[in-house]
Design a protein around this motif. Structure first.
Motif, PDB file in Angstrom:
ATOM      1  N   GLY A  93      -4.413  -2.266  11.311  1.00 26.59           N
ATOM      2  CA  GLY A  93      -2.879  -2.531  11.153  1.00 26.59           C
ATOM      3  C   GLY A  93      -2.137  -3.731  11.522  1.00 26.59           C
ATOM      4  O   GLY A  93      -1.037  -3.808  11.674  1.00 26.59           O
ATOM      5  N   GLN A  94      -3.018  -4.626  11.345  1.00 26.81           N
ATOM      6  CA  GLN A  94      -2.431  -6.037  11.513  1.00 26.81           C
ATOM      7  C   GLN A  94      -3.174  -7.046  10.698  1.00 26.81           C
ATOM      8  O   GLN A  94      -4.222  -7.178  10.637  1.00 26.81           O
ATOM      9  N   ALA A  95      -2.493  -8.110  10.157  1.00 29.51           N
ATOM     10  CA  ALA A  95      -3.154  -9.274   9.325  1.00 29.51           C
ATOM     11  C   ALA A  95      -3.966  -9.950  10.472  1.00 29.51           C
ATOM     12  O   ALA A  95      -3.543 -10.501  11.650  1.00 29.51           O
ATOM     13  N   GLU A  96      -5.244 -10.364   9.902  1.00 34.39           N
ATOM     14  CA  GLU A  96      -6.096 -11.238  10.720  1.00 34.39           C
ATOM     15  C   GLU A  96      -6.659 -12.496   9.631  1.00 34.39           C
ATOM     16  O   GLU A  96      -6.846 -12.254   8.594  1.00 34.39           O
ATOM     17  N   VAL A  97      -6.768 -13.501  10.230  1.00 39.84           N
ATOM     18  CA  VAL A  97      -7.128 -14.705   9.416  1.00 39.84           C
ATOM     19  C   VAL A  97      -8.720 -14.674   9.169  1.00 39.84           C
ATOM     20  O   VAL A  97      -9.377 -14.415  10.171  1.00 39.84           O
ATOM     21  N   THR A  98      -9.105 -14.460   8.093  1.00 39.94           N
ATOM     22  CA  THR A  98     -10.473 -14.374   7.723  1.00 39.94           C
ATOM     23  C   THR A  98     -11.149 -15.483   7.135  1.00 39.94           C
ATOM     24  O   THR A  98     -12.249 -15.945   7.169  1.00 39.94           O
ATOM     25  N   ASP A  99     -10.219 -16.669   6.683  1.00 39.60           N
ATOM     26  CA  ASP A  99     -10.874 -17.651   6.233  1.00 39.60           C
ATOM     27  C   ASP A  99      -9.607 -18.809   6.059  1.00 39.60           C
ATOM     28  O   ASP A  99      -8.621 -18.511   5.824  1.00 39.60           O
ATOM     29  N   ILE A 100     -10.206 -19.962   6.058  1.00 39.49           N
ATOM     30  CA  ILE A 100      -9.005 -21.325   5.855  1.00 39.49           C
ATOM     31  C   ILE A 100      -9.945 -22.325   5.025  1.00 39.49           C
ATOM     32  O   ILE A 100     -10.897 -22.703   4.998  1.00 39.49           O
ATOM     33  N   LYS A 101      -9.229 -22.410   3.619  1.00 33.30           N
ATOM     34  CA  LYS A 101      -9.721 -23.440   2.605  1.00 33.30           C
ATOM     35  C   LYS A 101      -8.832 -24.560   2.724  1.00 33.30           C
ATOM     36  O   LYS A 101      -7.690 -24.420   2.620  1.00 33.30           O
ATOM     37  N   LEU A 115      -5.724 -14.232   4.913  1.00 38.08           N
ATOM     38  CA  LEU A 115      -5.392 -13.166   5.886  1.00 38.08           C
ATOM     39  C   LEU A 115      -5.792 -11.670   5.133  1.00 38.08           C
ATOM     40  O   LEU A 115      -5.675 -11.502   4.076  1.00 38.08           O
ATOM     41  N   ALA A 116      -6.235 -10.920   6.179  1.00 41.38           N
ATOM     42  CA  ALA A 116      -6.574  -9.541   5.547  1.00 41.38           C
ATOM     43  C   ALA A 116      -6.446  -8.332   6.788  1.00 41.38           C
ATOM     44  O   ALA A 116      -6.662  -8.983   7.957  1.00 41.38           O
ATOM     45  N   ASP A 117      -6.155  -7.405   6.604  1.00 42.01           N
ATOM     46  CA  ASP A 117      -6.434  -6.359   7.683  1.00 42.01           C
ATOM     47  C   ASP A 117      -7.443  -5.662   7.340  1.00 42.01           C
ATOM     48  O   ASP A 117      -7.819  -4.829   6.612  1.00 42.01           O
ATOM     49  N   ARG A 118      -8.470  -6.131   8.485  1.00 37.47           N
ATOM     50  CA  ARG A 118      -9.884  -5.785   8.249  1.00 37.47           C
ATOM     51  C   ARG A 118     -10.211  -4.349   8.646  1.00 37.47           C
ATOM     52  O   ARG A 118      -9.576  -3.754   9.553  1.00 37.47           O
ATOM     53  N   VAL A 119     -11.048  -3.766   8.089  1.00 40.61           N
ATOM     54  CA  VAL A 119     -11.715  -2.527   8.314  1.00 40.61           C
ATOM     55  C   VAL A 119     -12.256  -2.425   9.813  1.00 40.61           C
ATOM     56  O   VAL A 119     -13.065  -3.532  10.069  1.00 40.61           O
TER      57      VAL A 119
END
Length: 608
Positions: A317-325, A433-437
């Motif tokens: 239920g919250q955005a998380e940083v998944t990658d930085i390009k 960013l993504a709301d991870r499973v």
């Protein structure tokens, strides 16, 4: 209340037991007539007490199986069998003790929850500390939590670290280390050095206060299976009287009639069912799942279709940083540090995610200057003398030269959110960013299927493509997206293959939770509408215990049925033996107690 009931049953059992002993001594030393008087006198108080209970029950519209015990004792005195009457009185009084013990043992986890409510806490008053009632704590108050204390309110950790034992809420044996800024739930226990806590809500609206209210609601409810047992009790009462009457008409033997009455045991119906269901509710509480009573537990045991919300349920239920390009002018750490420093001036959820990720990486942030924000689009300002722009692709591209942020997005899922960052007019990078499973979501889906669930539906208010990404990863049967609260209710109503369970967490899920046969809310955060309308509340923000709770519910329901079938079968066999003269009254009463103990011990298996 339970204490006084136990004391009362103790007194009655003592009277009955003393009568049995005194009568036996008189029969041996003096004569049988004196023994009969002692047994009759010991039976009378229990019989009188029983009559008062029956009258009170009749006033409430309940016709219970206590009538059989009253008939047994009355018939024993009338037919000149005072020893049998005293034995029945002893068995009845000890049965009350056994019932109180069994229900107390079955409720032990819920009772433990109720007993952990804190009453006072240490409040900072300037530079001094004073002990205050928790009812006086307000949001933003700073509290000192000492080692071994139960957290009185929900709050945010302001010390560097806090070690918390969550076992009372979740059954988790190992303590957790929470860092500065993380949320701590009331009801957990400080297992490490003292730490400071900033209250986030009043005590009356805290997680633990919500749990206590839910426990009280669970203890007050009455399951359909218990109500069914009440109805069957009437039938069993009629059958008992019919067998006793037929025995009298065919044999004219009052001893056989009495033996039939004392062999009839109500416990498989009136005790075993509620004990098994309450034990199941208590057992689920020990793993962090609060079920609001036996009625919900019964329905949960029969669920075949599960509808899951996505955001906050299958995901965090919250955005998380998944990658930085990054481009050639930037590095991952520096791009994130500058973006997070600027975003300290923003209240956007993406800003919160960037700051949280920077803190997790140990990056040192600097206060921004000359900040200008376009709400929902982007923000720009000065950090350490450099002009930083953070926001959507178009917003950043308009304010920098060179690369278009879209050129860095190869391989990024369409369902992900991206934030572009420029430094001094040049593109530095794109943060994905993504709301991870949730990590345990896939395992929970598999366990739900193994526990008998035949259909799993993902119903999300997010865009359909985002919902499809999560659903495809988890292997659900149907994926629904772009749903309004009304549409979620319609999705619940459209599923007709057995009882439907809806799992959600937000205010927008509350109507669907109420519409489902069983609503499951993620987390018991005070008076949140989802927790109030749901029949099941996961006490912490984890999905894992749900499948185990369903397994416990099915086992508890099965044990209740086993106890009823086995107990009534034995009772009917004893009544038949008594009618044919093979089971005298005293032995029939003793056999009745053996059945009572057996079915209650079987019901308590639901605790294991």
């Amino acid at each position: 209340m339970n204490f006084f009931k136990t004391r009362y049953a103790n007194v009655l059992a003592t009277i009955a037991g003393a009568g049995l002993v005194a009568g036996g001594v008189l029969w041996w030393i003096v004569d049988p007539f004196s023994a009969d008087i002692a047994w009759s006198v010991a039976t009378a108080p229990i019989l009188i007490s029983l009559f008062f209970q029956i009258v009170n029950s009749l006033r409430k519209g309940d016709v219970g199986l206590d009538v059989i015990a009253a008939l047994s004792m009355s018939a024993a005195l009338a037919f000149g069998e005072p020893l049998a009457g005293n034995v029945v009185a002893m068995m009845y009084a000890s049965g009350q003790l056994l019932e109180t013990f069994a229900q107390g043992k079955a409720r032990r986890e819920m009772t433990a929850l109720m007993g952990r409510v804190a009453h006072t806490t240490m409040l900072y008053d300037g530079v001094t500390l004073r002990e205050v009632p928790i009812a006086s704590v307000k949001p933003a108050d700073r509290l000192l939590i000492r080692q071994g204390e139960v957290l009185p309110v929900d709050g945010r950790i302001v010390s560097d670290v806090a070690v918390l034992n969550l076992s009372a809420l979740t059954g988790e044996s190992l303590p957790r280390n929470l860092r500065k800024g993380e949320e701590a739930l009331s009801g957990s226990t400080s297992a490490g050095p003292p730490f400071d806590l900033i209250a986030s809500r009043p005590a009356a609206e805290s997680t633990y206060a919500g749990i206590v209210r839910l426990v009280e609601s669970a203890q007050a409810s009455k399951a359909p299976m218990v109500r069914m047992a009440d109805r069957y009790a009437l039938g069993f009462l009629a059958l008992t009287i019919a067998i006793a009457a037929a025995t009298w008409l065919l044999t004219k033997d009052t001893s056989r009639v009495l033996a039939v009455l004392v062999s009839a045991t109500p416990c498989p119906l009136i005790l075993a069912v509620p004990v098994a269901l309450i034990a199941g509710v208590s057992r689920t509480a020990s793993i962090g799942v609060l079920i609001k009573g036996g009625a919900v537990l019964e329905t949960l045991a029969k669920v075949r279709t599960v509808i899951l919300d996505k955001t906050g349920t299958l995901t965090h239920g919250q955005a998380e940083v998944t990658d930085i390009k990054v481009t050639v002018i930037g590095s991952e750490a520096e791009t994130l540090r500058l973006a997070a420093s600027l975003d300290q001036a923003s209240g956007h959820v993406v800003a919160t995610a960037l700051i949280r990720e920077a803190a997790a990486r140990g990056l040192s942030l600097t206060a921004p200057l000359d900040v200008a924000e376009v709400p929902g689009t982007g923000i720009e300002g000065t950090v350490e003398g450099r002009r930083i722009v953070v926001g959507g692709n178009s917003f950043v591209h308009e304010r920098c030269t060179g690369n278009d942020p879209r050129n860095l997005m190869a391989g990024v899922r369409p369902s992900s959110m991206t934030v572009a960052v420029s430094v001094d007019g040049k593109l530095a990078g794109v943060i994905v960013l993504a709301d991870r499973v949730r990590k345990d979501a896939g395992a929970v889906i598999r366990e739900l299927r193994q526990s008998g669930v035949s259909r799993i539906v993902l119903a999300s208010g997010d865009r359909l493509d985002i919902a499809q990404d999560a659903g495809a990863l988890l292997g659900v049967d149907l994926i629904l997206g772009d749903l309004s609260p009304d549409a979620k209710v319609a999705a619940v109503s459209a599923e007709h293959d057995g009882p439907v369970m809806m799992v959600g967490d937000g205010v927008n899920d509350a109507p669907a939770l109420a519409a489902a046969d069983v609503g499951v809310a993620m987390g018991a955060h005070g008076t949140a509408s989802s927790s109030e309308v749901a029949g099941v509340v996961l006490l912490i923000d984890e999905l894992g215990p749900l499948a185990e709770a369903m397994a416990i519910a099915r086992r508890s329901r099965m044990i209740a049925f086993q106890s009823v079938v086995a107990g009534l079968g034995l009772s009917l066999g004893a009544m038949a033996a008594a009618a044919f003269g093979y089971l005298p009254p005293v032995q029939g009463a003793l056999f009745q107690e053996v059945i009572d103990v057996a079915v209650i011990l079987n019901a308590l298996r639901a605790l294991r």
